[in-house]
Design an enzyme around this catalytic site. Structure first.
Site, PDB file in Angstrom:
ATOM      1  N   ARG A 153      35.933  41.497  32.889  1.00 39.12           N
ATOM      2  CA  ARG A 153      36.738  42.436  32.097  1.00 39.12           C
ATOM      3  C   ARG A 153      35.938  43.689  31.723  1.00 39.12           C
ATOM      4  O   ARG A 153      36.512  44.753  31.513  1.00 39.12           O
ATOM      5  CB  ARG A 153      37.300  41.717  30.862  1.00 39.12           C
ATOM      6  CG  ARG A 153      36.257  41.140  29.957  1.00 39.12           C
ATOM      7  CD  ARG A 153      36.830  40.079  29.015  1.00 39.12           C
ATOM      8  NE  ARG A 153      37.067  38.809  29.702  1.00 39.12           N
ATOM      9  CZ  ARG A 153      37.593  37.732  29.127  1.00 39.12           C
ATOM     10  NH1 ARG A 153      37.965  37.764  27.858  1.00 39.12           N
ATOM     11  NH2 ARG A 153      37.783  36.621  29.810  1.00 39.12           N
TER      12      ARG A 153
ATOM     13  N   LYS B  85      26.019  29.876  33.617  1.00 33.81           N
ATOM     14  CA  LYS B  85      26.953  28.813  33.996  1.00 33.81           C
ATOM     15  C   LYS B  85      26.188  27.534  34.330  1.00 33.81           C
ATOM     16  O   LYS B  85      25.023  27.594  34.711  1.00 33.81           O
ATOM     17  CB  LYS B  85      27.722  29.241  35.257  1.00 33.81           C
ATOM     18  CG  LYS B  85      28.736  30.349  35.044  1.00 33.81           C
ATOM     19  CD  LYS B  85      29.443  30.680  36.353  1.00 33.81           C
ATOM     20  CE  LYS B  85      30.459  31.794  36.186  1.00 33.81           C
ATOM     21  NZ  LYS B  85      31.602  31.408  35.322  1.00 33.81           N
TER      22      LYS B  85
HETATM   23  N1  BES Z   1      34.240  34.662  37.511  1.00 37.97           N
HETATM   24  C1  BES Z   1      34.583  33.888  36.383  1.00 37.97           C
HETATM   25  C2  BES Z   1      35.980  33.287  36.482  1.00 37.97           C
HETATM   26  C3  BES Z   1      36.169  32.244  37.555  1.00 37.97           C
HETATM   27  C4  BES Z   1      36.084  30.900  37.249  1.00 37.97           C
HETATM   28  C5  BES Z   1      36.519  32.622  38.836  1.00 37.97           C
HETATM   29  C6  BES Z   1      36.304  29.950  38.228  1.00 37.97           C
HETATM   30  C7  BES Z   1      36.715  31.681  39.821  1.00 37.97           C
HETATM   31  C8  BES Z   1      36.630  30.351  39.527  1.00 37.97           C
HETATM   32  C9  BES Z   1      34.545  34.758  35.126  1.00 37.97           C
HETATM   33  O1  BES Z   1      33.635  35.795  35.142  1.00 37.97           O
HETATM   34  C10 BES Z   1      34.190  33.878  33.991  1.00 37.97           C
HETATM   35  O2  BES Z   1      33.111  33.362  33.988  1.00 37.97           O
HETATM   36  N2  BES Z   1      35.095  33.737  33.033  1.00 37.97           N
HETATM   37  C11 BES Z   1      34.881  32.932  31.887  1.00 37.97           C
HETATM   38  C12 BES Z   1      35.395  33.678  30.689  1.00 37.97           C
HETATM   39  C13 BES Z   1      35.071  33.009  29.382  1.00 37.97           C
HETATM   40  C14 BES Z   1      33.582  33.113  29.114  1.00 37.97           C
HETATM   41  C15 BES Z   1      35.859  33.706  28.302  1.00 37.97           C
HETATM   42  C16 BES Z   1      35.639  31.630  32.093  1.00 37.97           C
HETATM   43  O3  BES Z   1      36.749  31.663  32.621  1.00 37.97           O
HETATM   44  O4  BES Z   1      35.099  30.582  31.750  1.00 37.97           O
HETATM   45 MN    MN Z   2      31.727  35.183  34.494  1.00 40.71          MN
END
Ligand code: BES
Ligand code: MN
Ligand code: ZN
Length: 495
Positions: A348, A274
């Site tokens: 997931r 990230k």
């Molecule tokens: N933990 C994150 C989702 C999240 C984002 C929680 C902001 C709280 C605040 C999750 O694991 C994630 O990174 N999801 C990705 C999925 C994508 C790569 C398909 C996302 O939402 O960007």
């Molecule tokens: Mn994630």
């Protein structure tokens, strides 16, 4: 917390909390006919110069003056209200919570808010306790602004058994919500998967009930059990993953509920790392697992006649030489294969293992709760959670949330989005189309629940308040989900 029908004017508390509604003709004190006439006149007179409007989330302290034993009167806003009407339970919860939150430093607080019936007593008690929270684990030196230790709810219903039960329930509920907030707020160097498992053991022990059992699967047991999702996500971290099972089994259960929680103790994204800005908030990526843990503990403490099993899917998602790569293929428990196209879609993967394990035990219903997608925030913002799943269960969750005072909005699982999850090599990929990302995540999870009635709760935004505190909700971990899950379990007990 105590419930009494004593005369509010004689309360020797540090602070006496009173509701103020806004109206076109100015602020108006609500449900406080007992206020001595001169005090009422003084409060209403001062309201103008103090700028008190009675708006929601407005809390103002004024000197108690003569005729009251309390030191200060606290005016807490309940918003616009027609004359003769009384505030909705959620309005009361927020007003009581905002008051207690603002009153950090006061030791004893008495609430003289509208509490004519049991739902109102419950709302005032819950709101006050939920607001009386502060997180000081990492603060050194002198501590100021500690939450009130002694809270009194004033109500004509104080002799009513149902009102007393509502107070006892509020205390269990608030302890559970506070427990979740503490876990979410904990720094991820302290709260890694094994530490979370230890915290779960401690919470179970503290509950002190015999019919609550906990099992922890370590990385060896996970390998033996075929939990490829949890292992794949956890393999990049020096601190190995865990799967924790917490079960509450009353003697003659009316139903059997399974709960599955996402417990990523820190989500860096892994190799699909990230951006730095905002990554700190990813310590909250275990809020679902925390909500599951404390819901099971609360159900046990309340001795609800429903069997509840919680599954905490714990891993730390880190980039390293041992981390999983985009294009790795994992085998989830039960045998389905997943191509990991983005290591940041890790939730997931761990949830798939948890769901499979949960449905193996043939529960009547399985509910999962996860900070799963940024798309949840895009769709519903930071205060409204999403619920997807089997139609009936989705409605059940929405109704439970409504009763509990949490915002959960129903969302669809469009079947056409399944095509986006096709993998060139495996049964499915872990990412799909860009648009509708929250729903795609739901469609992914759906692959692992079979025919068990199911709901998926995405609490990505609401789990962690990155802005200022409001109502009974502090900054940081919020504890969202516990109250809805508990309300759902309670509803299952009587249906
Ligand atoms: N933990 C994150 C989702 C999240 C984002 C929680 C902001 C709280 C605040 C999750 O694991 C994630 O990174 N999801 C990705 C999925 C994508 C790569 C398909 C996302 O939402 O960007
Ligand atoms: Mn994630
Ligand atoms: Zn995540």
């Amino acid at each position: 917390m105590t419930l009494t029908s004593a005369n509010p004017t004689r309360q020797t508390a540090d602070a006496l909390v009173v509701a103020v509604a806004s109206s076109p003709s100015g602020p108006r004190v609500v449900g406080a006919d007992w206020l001595p006439a001169d005090t009422a006149a003084q409060v209403t007179g001062l309201a103008g110069v103090l700028g008190v409007t009675g708006a929601v989330d407005e809390v103002r302290r004024v000197p108690a003056g003569t005729g009251l034993a309390a030191k200060v009167v606290v005016l807490t806003g309940v918003g616009a209200l027609d004359a003769g009407d009384s505030p909705e339970p959620e309005t009361l919860r927020r007003a009581a919570g905002a008051a207690l939150r603002e009153l950090g430093g006061a030791r004893t607080v008495a609430l003289a808010l509208p509490a004519e019936d049991v739902p109102q007593v419950a709302a005032v008690a819950e709101g006050a306790l939920l607001g009386a929270y502060s997180y000081t684990r990492y603060r050194t030196g002198e501590q100021t602004g500690a939450p009130a230790e002694d809270i009194t709810v004033l109500s004509p219903r104080s002799r009513d058994k149902a009102a007393q039960a509502a107070l006892a329930r509020a205390e269990v509920l608030a302890a559970a919500v506070h427990g979740v907030r503490d876990l979410v707020n904990a720094a991820p160097n302290d709260l890694f998967p094994a530490a979370f498992a230890d915290a779960a053991k401690a919470a179970v022990k503290d509950a002190g009930t015999r019919n609550l059992k906990i099992t922890v699967l370590d990385e060896k047991a996970l390998a033996a059990g075929g939990y490829g999702g949890i292992l794949g996500v956890g393999q990049g971290s020096a601190r190995p993953p865990r799967l924790v099972k917490v079960s509450y089994t009353p003697s003659r259960p009316a139903a059997k509920v399974a709960l599955v929680g996402k417990g990523i103790t820190f989500d860096s994204g892994g190799i699909s790392i990230k951006p730095a800005a905002g990554m700190d908030a990813m310590k909250s990526d275990m809020a679902g697992a925390a909500a599951v843990l404390h819901t099971v503990v609360a159900a046990a403490r309340l001795e609800l006649p429903v069997a509840v099993t919680g599954w905490l899917c714990l891993a730390e998602n880190m980039p390293s030489g041992t981390a999983q790569r985009p294009s790795d293929v994992l085998t989830i428990r039960g045998g389905k294969t997943v191509e990991v196209l983005n290591t940041d879609a890790e939730g997931r993967l761990v949830m798939a293992d948890g769901l499979v394990a949960a449905v193996e035990e043939k529960p009547d219903v399985v509910i999962d709760i996860a900070t799963l997608t940024g798309a949840q925030l895009v769709a519903l913002g930071p205060r409204v959670s999403a619920v997807m799943g089997t139609d009936d269960v989705r409605t059940e969750v929405v109704d439970a949330a409504e009763a509990a005072g949490e915002a959960f909005w129903p969302m669809p699982l469009p079947a056409d989005l399944r095509a986006g999850l096709k993998s060139k090599v495996a049964d499915l990929a872990n990412i799909g189309d860009r648009f509708g990302g929250m729903l795609t995540a739901g469609i992914f999870l759906q692959e692992f629940v079979g025919t068990t009635p199911w709901a998926h709760l995405d609490i990505a935004g609401p789990a962690f308040n990155e802005k200022a505190a409001f109502g009974y909700t502090p900054a940081g971990g919020t504890g969202v989900g516990v109250r809805t899950l508990l309300a759902l379990i309670e509803a299952r007990a009587v249906r």
